[in-house]
Every structure is written in structure tokens, then in C-alpha cells.
Design a protein around this motif. Structure first.
Motif, PDB file in Angstrom:
ATOM      1  N   ARG A   1      -4.172  36.431   6.467  1.00 31.91           N
ATOM      2  CA  ARG A   1      -4.441  36.579   7.899  1.00 31.91           C
ATOM      3  C   ARG A   1      -4.823  35.263   8.572  1.00 31.91           C
ATOM      4  O   ARG A   1      -4.693  35.133   9.782  1.00 31.91           O
ATOM      5  CB  ARG A   1      -5.542  37.603   8.117  1.00 31.91           C
ATOM      6  CG  ARG A   1      -6.881  37.271   7.511  1.00 31.91           C
ATOM      7  CD  ARG A   1      -7.882  38.365   7.788  1.00 31.91           C
ATOM      8  NE  ARG A   1      -9.161  38.121   7.125  1.00 31.91           N
ATOM      9  CZ  ARG A   1     -10.207  38.933   7.235  1.00 31.91           C
ATOM     10  NH1 ARG A   1     -10.097  40.035   7.960  1.00 31.91           N
ATOM     11  NH2 ARG A   1     -11.326  38.654   6.606  1.00 31.91           N
TER      12      ARG A   1
ATOM     13  N   GLU B   1      -2.023  39.625   9.386  1.00 30.76           N
ATOM     14  CA  GLU B   1      -3.105  40.480   8.911  1.00 30.76           C
ATOM     15  C   GLU B   1      -2.580  41.865   8.556  1.00 30.76           C
ATOM     16  O   GLU B   1      -1.787  42.451   9.313  1.00 30.76           O
ATOM     17  CB  GLU B   1      -4.188  40.612   9.980  1.00 30.76           C
ATOM     18  CG  GLU B   1      -5.371  41.456   9.529  1.00 30.76           C
ATOM     19  CD  GLU B   1      -6.497  41.487  10.542  1.00 30.76           C
ATOM     20  OE1 GLU B   1      -7.544  42.094  10.225  1.00 30.76           O
ATOM     21  OE2 GLU B   1      -6.337  40.916  11.636  1.00 30.76           O
ATOM     22  N   VAL B   2      -3.015  42.359   7.424  1.00 31.65           N
ATOM     23  CA  VAL B   2      -2.672  43.725   7.027  1.00 31.65           C
ATOM     24  C   VAL B   2      -3.691  44.666   7.641  1.00 31.65           C
ATOM     25  O   VAL B   2      -4.894  44.531   7.415  1.00 31.65           O
ATOM     26  CB  VAL B   2      -2.658  43.863   5.497  1.00 31.65           C
ATOM     27  CG1 VAL B   2      -2.445  45.316   5.085  1.00 31.65           C
ATOM     28  CG2 VAL B   2      -1.570  42.980   4.892  1.00 31.65           C
ATOM     29  N   THR B   3      -3.226  45.616   8.422  1.00 34.08           N
ATOM     30  CA  THR B   3      -4.130  46.543   9.104  1.00 34.08           C
ATOM     31  C   THR B   3      -4.196  47.907   8.433  1.00 34.08           C
ATOM     32  O   THR B   3      -5.184  48.629   8.609  1.00 34.08           O
ATOM     33  CB  THR B   3      -3.706  46.721  10.567  1.00 34.08           C
ATOM     34  OG1 THR B   3      -2.346  47.201  10.618  1.00 34.08           O
ATOM     35  CG2 THR B   3      -3.779  45.385  11.318  1.00 34.08           C
ATOM     36  N   ALA B   4      -3.173  48.266   7.665  1.00 34.95           N
ATOM     37  CA  ALA B   4      -3.196  49.564   6.975  1.00 34.95           C
ATOM     38  C   ALA B   4      -2.175  49.572   5.846  1.00 34.95           C
ATOM     39  O   ALA B   4      -1.075  49.016   5.975  1.00 34.95           O
ATOM     40  CB  ALA B   4      -2.898  50.700   7.942  1.00 34.95           C
TER      41      ALA B   4
ATOM     42  N   THR C   1       1.321  45.616   9.299  1.00 40.44           N
ATOM     43  CA  THR C   1       0.750  44.296   9.547  1.00 40.44           C
ATOM     44  C   THR C   1       0.865  43.948  11.022  1.00 40.44           C
ATOM     45  O   THR C   1       1.534  44.642  11.798  1.00 40.44           O
ATOM     46  CB  THR C   1       1.460  43.206   8.724  1.00 40.44           C
ATOM     47  OG1 THR C   1       2.667  42.811   9.386  1.00 40.44           O
ATOM     48  CG2 THR C   1       1.804  43.711   7.327  1.00 40.44           C
ATOM     49  N   THR C   2       0.240  42.853  11.399  1.00 38.64           N
ATOM     50  CA  THR C   2       0.350  42.375  12.784  1.00 38.64           C
ATOM     51  C   THR C   2       1.718  41.774  13.059  1.00 38.64           C
ATOM     52  O   THR C   2       2.008  41.409  14.205  1.00 38.64           O
ATOM     53  CB  THR C   2      -0.734  41.314  13.049  1.00 38.64           C
ATOM     54  OG1 THR C   2      -0.656  40.282  12.037  1.00 38.64           O
ATOM     55  CG2 THR C   2      -2.119  41.943  13.028  1.00 38.64           C
TER      56      THR C   2
ATOM     57  N   THR D   1      -7.891  40.132  -2.013  1.00 35.71           N
ATOM     58  CA  THR D   1      -8.778  39.599  -0.983  1.00 35.71           C
ATOM     59  C   THR D   1     -10.113  39.151  -1.549  1.00 35.71           C
ATOM     60  O   THR D   1     -10.917  38.543  -0.823  1.00 35.71           O
ATOM     61  CB  THR D   1      -9.018  40.640   0.116  1.00 35.71           C
ATOM     62  OG1 THR D   1      -9.393  41.891  -0.483  1.00 35.71           O
ATOM     63  CG2 THR D   1      -7.749  40.864   0.931  1.00 35.71           C
TER      64      THR D   1
ATOM     65  N   ASP E   1     -11.169  48.698   4.217  1.00 39.02           N
ATOM     66  CA  ASP E   1     -10.830  49.710   5.212  1.00 39.02           C
ATOM     67  C   ASP E   1      -9.322  49.813   5.439  1.00 39.02           C
ATOM     68  O   ASP E   1      -8.810  50.883   5.789  1.00 39.02           O
ATOM     69  CB  ASP E   1     -11.521  49.400   6.546  1.00 39.02           C
ATOM     70  CG  ASP E   1     -13.018  49.667   6.505  1.00 39.02           C
ATOM     71  OD1 ASP E   1     -13.468  50.304   5.526  1.00 39.02           O
ATOM     72  OD2 ASP E   1     -13.728  49.233   7.420  1.00 39.02           O
ATOM     73  N   TRP E   2      -8.625  48.726   5.240  1.00 43.13           N
ATOM     74  CA  TRP E   2      -7.181  48.696   5.460  1.00 43.13           C
ATOM     75  C   TRP E   2      -6.405  49.391   4.340  1.00 43.13           C
ATOM     76  O   TRP E   2      -5.251  49.769   4.516  1.00 43.13           O
ATOM     77  CB  TRP E   2      -6.696  47.248   5.570  1.00 43.13           C
ATOM     78  CG  TRP E   2      -7.141  46.385   4.421  1.00 43.13           C
ATOM     79  CD1 TRP E   2      -8.309  45.692   4.315  1.00 43.13           C
ATOM     80  CD2 TRP E   2      -6.433  46.154   3.199  1.00 43.13           C
ATOM     81  NE1 TRP E   2      -8.381  45.033   3.098  1.00 43.13           N
ATOM     82  CE2 TRP E   2      -7.239  45.290   2.407  1.00 43.13           C
ATOM     83  CE3 TRP E   2      -5.201  46.569   2.702  1.00 43.13           C
ATOM     84  CZ2 TRP E   2      -6.843  44.862   1.142  1.00 43.13           C
ATOM     85  CZ3 TRP E   2      -4.807  46.143   1.448  1.00 43.13           C
ATOM     86  CH2 TRP E   2      -5.616  45.297   0.683  1.00 43.13           C
TER      87      TRP E   2
ATOM     88  N   GLN F   1      -5.826  52.393   2.599  1.00 43.28           N
ATOM     89  CA  GLN F   1      -6.097  53.812   2.833  1.00 43.28           C
ATOM     90  C   GLN F   1      -5.399  54.675   1.780  1.00 43.28           C
ATOM     91  O   GLN F   1      -4.495  55.465   2.072  1.00 43.28           O
ATOM     92  CB  GLN F   1      -5.669  54.178   4.256  1.00 43.28           C
ATOM     93  CG  GLN F   1      -6.469  53.400   5.297  1.00 43.28           C
ATOM     94  CD  GLN F   1      -5.835  53.369   6.665  1.00 43.28           C
ATOM     95  OE1 GLN F   1      -4.915  54.147   6.963  1.00 43.28           O
ATOM     96  NE2 GLN F   1      -6.303  52.473   7.512  1.00 43.28           N
TER      97      GLN F   1
END
Length: 433
Positions: free
Chosen positions: A36, A101-104, A118-119, A132, A349-350, A352
Motif C-alpha cells: 500500500r 492497498e488491499v481492502t478485502a 484493492t484500490t 503484512t 480486518d481486510w 475476511q
């Protein structure tokens, strides 16, 4: 939003992500490393200015490349470490995508693999490696209200003494970060108080060998679990100023005021546990035990390493240990800043998927998650004591890559349509008749 297919997505472009990329690349497995920020970002912007590595350059590196600008027994600066990883990424041609960035990450319903959001779009992946590491979310215990002193900050936000407002500084936490920050602040002329908790205190070196060497030959890096009751004990060791053994009594002699573990706060007064003497004694016992083990190893193997009897001489306890302060009126004592060197928590949190226990900790065996297709890398004690070190994560990554290779073989297996055709192709049909 764009979409693509990649066999393995590695999340994180630090030491764990690059180690993973090297081993995946060696196996010719298509993958991408998503970072990210920038490669080794935490070394660049989440460390204080004077930080150096805690292990010597001959030890704290990947097997395939030495530090170009650091003597083998020297300690790399944070910028040299970041540059090392930049160079390594180019050397192995790691497919790193920075600023993504990985969001989920979610399992694809009704089919194998995962949908990685990702974004920069969506990636469909068969495997996901969470690389990470453990230093994701700074932890500040909810003890002191925000308005109790002019400034409170985590050690990851500390840069140098000039950054802080005038006044005394309380450093909470006496692992490697807390000790080095307290020492730097005291050398800058500040009044410094240091709250000391349980710790291991190895010698920086003994009988001409760094403690990293001793842990290696004694087999201690390969311990697969921390001793019972020491799961969260920090290591007080430093590479600062050429590398020195951490000695809390010596710190006290320089003017650092030692306190017990921070326990509670009320009405402007911070209270400390009456455990300082016992804590220091346990650290001494850990230190002396390693010297004992080292001496026994030298004798057993007939090594020509010089004796060092002075290493066993402990300074006398200063008054702050024999008569510990149990409470501190922060305002009256002029404490204007608290630096919390109290570690980090993981933040997944990402991710899931069903890969965590009731406390949110990853469920895994040597990095292989309870959720098929998901892997963890870079965590302390992932497979051994050395797992969170640069060299240790490299070996853990090899194990994870080998596991992915094995899973690919299982998943690609397709039985022959009929047993007869299979036997004919193998030349076995006539023999069976």
C-alpha cells in the motif's frame, strides 16, 4: 473496476513479502506483491531517525545477498535496511505493485480461490499470502487520559528528541525500542523515566561472538515455542552506538530513572507495580543463563574463544531499584511527554475468511492457515524463535512456497477417463492379461 487473474496474491511488500516473492519466483508460480505504500515502508517512516538493526549485518539479511555498505559485524541503519530491500526486489525481479492497498479478501462462493479487492481493481487468486507482519497497529494501553500530559505518542511516531515539547519524558516499555529511545533522550539532556516490564536481556556479545551467533550454535533460534509464561516477554538488545549489552543499572547511572511496570492512573498520579527489583533480577538470570550455556558449549567443543569473567560482574543496584518509586505526580514532576514503547497488534480486518480464533489471532501451522489457500508470513514464532527476523522469514517463506507447490499439484490432478486407457498408455494392459 478492472479485474485480473493471478495465481498467488502476496499482501505486503516488506521483508516477508519479498522473501515470499523470491521463493514463488524460483518455482515459476505467477504472483503479485501488493504494497500500500513503498517497499519496506515501516523501516522508512515508522522508526526513529537513529534506529539501527538489532542484529549484525552478517546475520540479519537474506542468504542470497550481503549488505553492500555495512561491515559484516556492523549494524545497518534503517535507511540502509530499506535500501537493501529495494535492491533485493530488483535483483529477484519481484512483481511488486506499490501504492495498492488491499481492502478485502473473500472466498469466492461456490468455487475455489479468493476475490481480492484493492484500490486498483479486483484480482481473482487461487492463493493469498498475508505477509503484512506483526507491526500493523500501534498499541497504547488505555491507562493515561489524553489530556493528562501535553503529549503522548507511540514509539512508532517518535523520531528524535527535538520533536518533543520541553520537559521530562516517561518512556513506558523497556524492550529494544524503549531502551534505545530512553538512552537517546537522556543523552540529549532530558530528564527521562523508564517503566520496565518483563524482558529477556541477552549479552550483545560474549567471548568474541555476537548473541545472534550464540543463539544459533546453541539451537535457540530453532525453539518452536516460547517458554511458558514468556509468550509476550520482550528482548532488550541494541545495535545502537556499535552494539552494547543492555544494562538497566548502567542506564540508571547515566541518570535514567527506573520504574516498575505502569499499572494505573488517577487524579494526575501514575502508579507502578512494586516489581522492579524482581523484574531486573529475572532479566539478570536470563543473561547469566546464556553465559552458562555459552561456556558449556565452548568447553564441550574445545573452542579457542577468550574467557570473559568480567561479563558476570553486575553493577550494584541503584536507589531507584532498592527503593522503587510506586507513584508519580506527572504535573509536579514536570512530565510533559509519555512515549509508549508498548508494541503492536495485528490488523487483519481486510482478510475476511475463517482463519482466526475467538481472539482474532491467526489459526495456522507454520504459516499454513486453517482456511485452505490462505497463508501467514512474518509473524513472531511462526515456526521458530527466529521467524520474525530477516533471515528467519526467508526460511519460513520457503516452507510456505513449498506447501503452495504441493497444493497446486493436488488441485491440478485429474484422473484418466477410463482405467483401461491409462494402463494402455503405461504399457501395462498386456501384462495384466
Amino acid at each position: 473496476m478492472s479485474s485480473e487473474d493471478v495465481e498467488v496474491v502476496v499482501v505486503g511488500g516488506g521483508q516477508a513479502g519479498l522473501a515470499m516473492s523470491e521463493h514463488l519466483g524460483a518455482q515459476r508460480i505467477a504472483h503479485v506483491v501488493l504494497e500500500r505504500h513503498r517497499i519496506a515502508e515501516r523501516w522508512r517512516t515508522e522508526r526513529w531517525d537513529s534506529l539501527v538493526a538489532n542484529g549484525p549485518a552478517w546475520h540479519d539479511r537474506f542468504p542470497g545477498m550481503e549488505f553492500a555498505d555495512v561491515e559484516p559485524d556492523g549494524f545497518a541503519t534503517k535507511d540502509q535496511v530499506a535500501q537493501y530491500f529495494e535492491t533485493y526486489a530488483r535483483r529477484i525481479d519481484a512483481p511488486v505493485r506499490c501504492g495498492v492497498e488491499v481492502t478485502a479478501v473473500r472466498r469466492r462462493p461456490g468455487r475455489s480461490g479468493f476475490r481480492v479487492v484493492t484500490t486498483d481493481g479486483v484480482i481473482e487468486a487461487r492463493f493469498v499470502v498475508a505477509a503484512t507482519g506483526p507491526f500493523q497497529r500501534p498499541v497504547i494501553p488505555p491507562i493515561v487520559p489524553a489530556d493528562a500530559v501535553p503529549a503522548q505518542l507511540h514509539s512508532s511516531a517518535y523520531r528524535n528528541p527535538g520533536q518533543l515539547v520541553d520537559g521530562a519524558v516517561l518512556v513506558v516499555g523497556a524492550g529494544s525500542s524503549g531502551v534505545q529511545i530512553a538512552d537517546e533522550l537522556r543523552r540529549s539532556g532530558r530528564r527521562v523515566l523508564l517503566s520496565v516490564g518483563p524482558h529477556e536481556r541477552p549479552p550483545r556479545s560474549y567471548r568474541g561472538r555476537d548473541f545472534c551467533w550464540w543463539l544459533g550454535v546453541l539451537g535457540l533460534w530453532d525453539a518452536d515455542a516460547p517458554p511458558q509464561g514468556a509468550e509476550h516477554v520482550t528482548i532488550a538488545v541494541s545495535g545502537a552506538r556499535g552494539g552494547r549489552t543492555v544494562d538497566f543499572r548502567a542506564l540508571a547511572e547515566t541518570g535514567v530513572e527506573l520504574l516498575g511496570m505502569t499499572s494505573s492512573y488517577a487524579d494526575g498520579v501514575l502508579r507502578f507495580a512494586p516489581d522492579l527489583g524482581a523484574t531486573i533480577a529475572r532479566g539478570d538470570a536470563n543473561y547469566l543463563a546464556l553465559l552458562d550455556a555459552a561456556d558449556a558449549y565452548v568447553e564441550r567443543h574445545g573452542l579457542d574463544l577468550p574467557e570473559e569473567p568480567e561479563a558476570r560482574t553486575l553493577r550494584p543496584d541503584p536507589p531507584c531499584i532498592t527503593e522503587p518509586v510506586l507513584s508519580l505526580d506527572l504535573s509536579a514532576e514536570g512530565v510533559t511527554t509519555i512515549v509508549w514503547a508498548t508494541g503492536f497488534a495485528a490488523d487483519y480486518d481486510w482478510l475476511q475468511v475463517d482463519a482466526f480464533d475467538e481472539a482474532g489471532r491467526p489459526r495456522h501451522q507454520r504459516g499454513v492457515s486453517a482456511e485452505a489457500g490462505v497463508y501467514f508470513l512474518g509473524l513472531p514464532w511462526l515456526s521458530r524463535r527466529g521467524s520474525s527476523f530477516i533471515w528467519g522469514v526467508w526460511h519460513d517463506a520457503k516452507y510456505v512456497a513449498d506447501h503452495i507447490v504441493t497444493q497446486r499439484r493436488y488441485l491440478s490432478y485429474a484422473p484418466d477417463p477410463t482405467p483401461g486407457e491409462h494402463h494402455e498408455r503405461l504399457g501395462l494392459t498386456g501384462a495384466m492379461r
